[in-house]
Design an enzyme around this catalytic site. Structure first.
Site, PDB file in Angstrom:
ATOM      1  N   LYS A  76       0.979  -1.175  -0.138  1.00 18.41           N
ATOM      2  CA  LYS A  76      -0.048  -0.033   0.116  1.00 18.41           C
ATOM      3  C   LYS A  76       0.839   1.217   0.044  1.00 18.41           C
ATOM      4  CE  LYS A  76      -3.999   2.313   2.696  1.00 18.41           C
ATOM      5  NZ  LYS A  76      -4.431   2.063   3.881  1.00 18.41           N
ATOM      6  N   LYS A  78      -2.068  -1.535  -3.988  1.00 17.72           N
ATOM      7  CA  LYS A  78      -2.746  -0.450  -3.805  1.00 17.72           C
ATOM      8  C   LYS A  78      -2.018   0.938  -3.883  1.00 17.72           C
ATOM      9  CE  LYS A  78      -6.277   2.040  -1.098  1.00 17.72           C
ATOM     10  NZ  LYS A  78      -6.905   1.712   0.411  1.00 17.72           N
TER      11      LYS A  78
END
Length: 302
Positions: free
Chosen positions: A174, A228
């Protein structure tokens, strides 16, 4: 020529925002997305299920008076998410519910974890809180818990706590980015002034770290790993696909907002470019794609 990577509704997961209000609230930076009332949420999940989108991911907009530094509302068994999960399990048989495990919707500081006296997010205190949050979600009926907090050791702690009662989809890679801005508007969860999340989200220049973190998550018990945002990190997605573990990617709010803005301006063809993005994710190795376009794609474009 036949495409090597096919996109089906079964690859898609629909993120949805829910709040305790009686009416839906449009999200200005995310055209077509709203904070849904509970009744509207049930209808939207029923729609997704009917279109072959079997997975939905829930994100709560929590009232300010319920927020605190320790985020204790996150593990209230009668709180918004546990209550909604129970209702959806009764109302929409066969739907798979993904619950976010992080404190930012519940944090008065807008952080994914608990801020200590040094004004730092405390890893160990946060992991202990996340275990309580996940336990409440699983008890309510969540099928997948998705730790998005990026604390060290949280997957192992969650695996021990839930004892196989749900799968774990870990946000393994992330990256820090302003692409999360519209999402933070949707949840009213932006960090307070003077703080950001760069101390625990990944530096965009790092690639080896993503592999190390993903491998660690798998070793600790993650069933699915996630990258992400999506399009800026297709190389990371392709690298992690070599681990042989189910792989997800989050087409985040900023990516969605850019496509919507381009379509509104008439400078891109929305269908063409959305499907190209989805096919890029599949080509890079994603098994599951979290995208705000999920139900629309399933209904209109595939």
């Amino acid at each position: 020529m036949r495409k090597a990577a096919q996109l089906t509704a079964g690859n898609l997961i629909q993120p949805l925002f829910v709040h305790n209000g009686a009416r839906d609230e449009p999200i200005g930076s995310m055209p077509g997305m709203t904070r849904l009332s509970r009744d509207s949420l049930v209808r939207e999940v029923e729609r997704a299920r009917s279109l072959g989108v079997f997975g939905i991911a829930l994100f709560p907009k929590v009232e300010d008076n319920l927020k605190s530094n320790d985020g204790r509302e996150a593990w209230n068994p009668e709180g918004l998410i546990p209550s909604v999960v129970r209702e959806l399990k009764q109302s929409v048989p066969g739907i798979h519910i993904v619950c976010d495990v992080a404190l930012d919707p519940y944090s008065s500081m807008g952080q994914d974890g608990i801020v200590n006296e040094r004004n730092e997010v405390d890893n160990d205190l946060t992991v202990a809180a996340l275990v309580k949050q996940a336990a409440a979600q699983v008890e309510a009926g969540a099928d997948i818990i998705a730790p998005s907090d990026m604390m060290d050791g949280r997957v192992l702690a969650l695996r021990h706590a839930i004892q196989g009662k749900a799968k774990i989809m870990s946000y393994s890679a992330k990256y820090a980015t302003s692409y999360y801005g519209p999402f933070r508007e949707a949840l009213d969860s932006a960090p307070v002034a003077g703080m950001d999340k760069k101390t625990y989200q990944m530096n965009p220049g790092n690639s080896d770290e993503a592999t190390r973190e993903a491998f660690a998550d798998v070793r600790e018990g993650a069933d699915i790993i996630m990258v992400k945002p999506g399009l800026p990190y297709l190389d990371i997605l392709a690298n992690l696909s070599q681990l042989g573990v189910p792989l997800a990617v989050y087409h985040v709010s900023g990516e969605y907002a850019m496509l919507k803005a381009g379509a509104a301006a008439g400078t891109i063809d929305e269908r063409t470019e959305v499907l190209r993005a989805m096919n890029a994710f599949r080509r890079a190795g994603a098994d599951y794609i979290l995208t705000y376009y999920a139900s629309h794609i399933a209904e209109n474009w595939i």
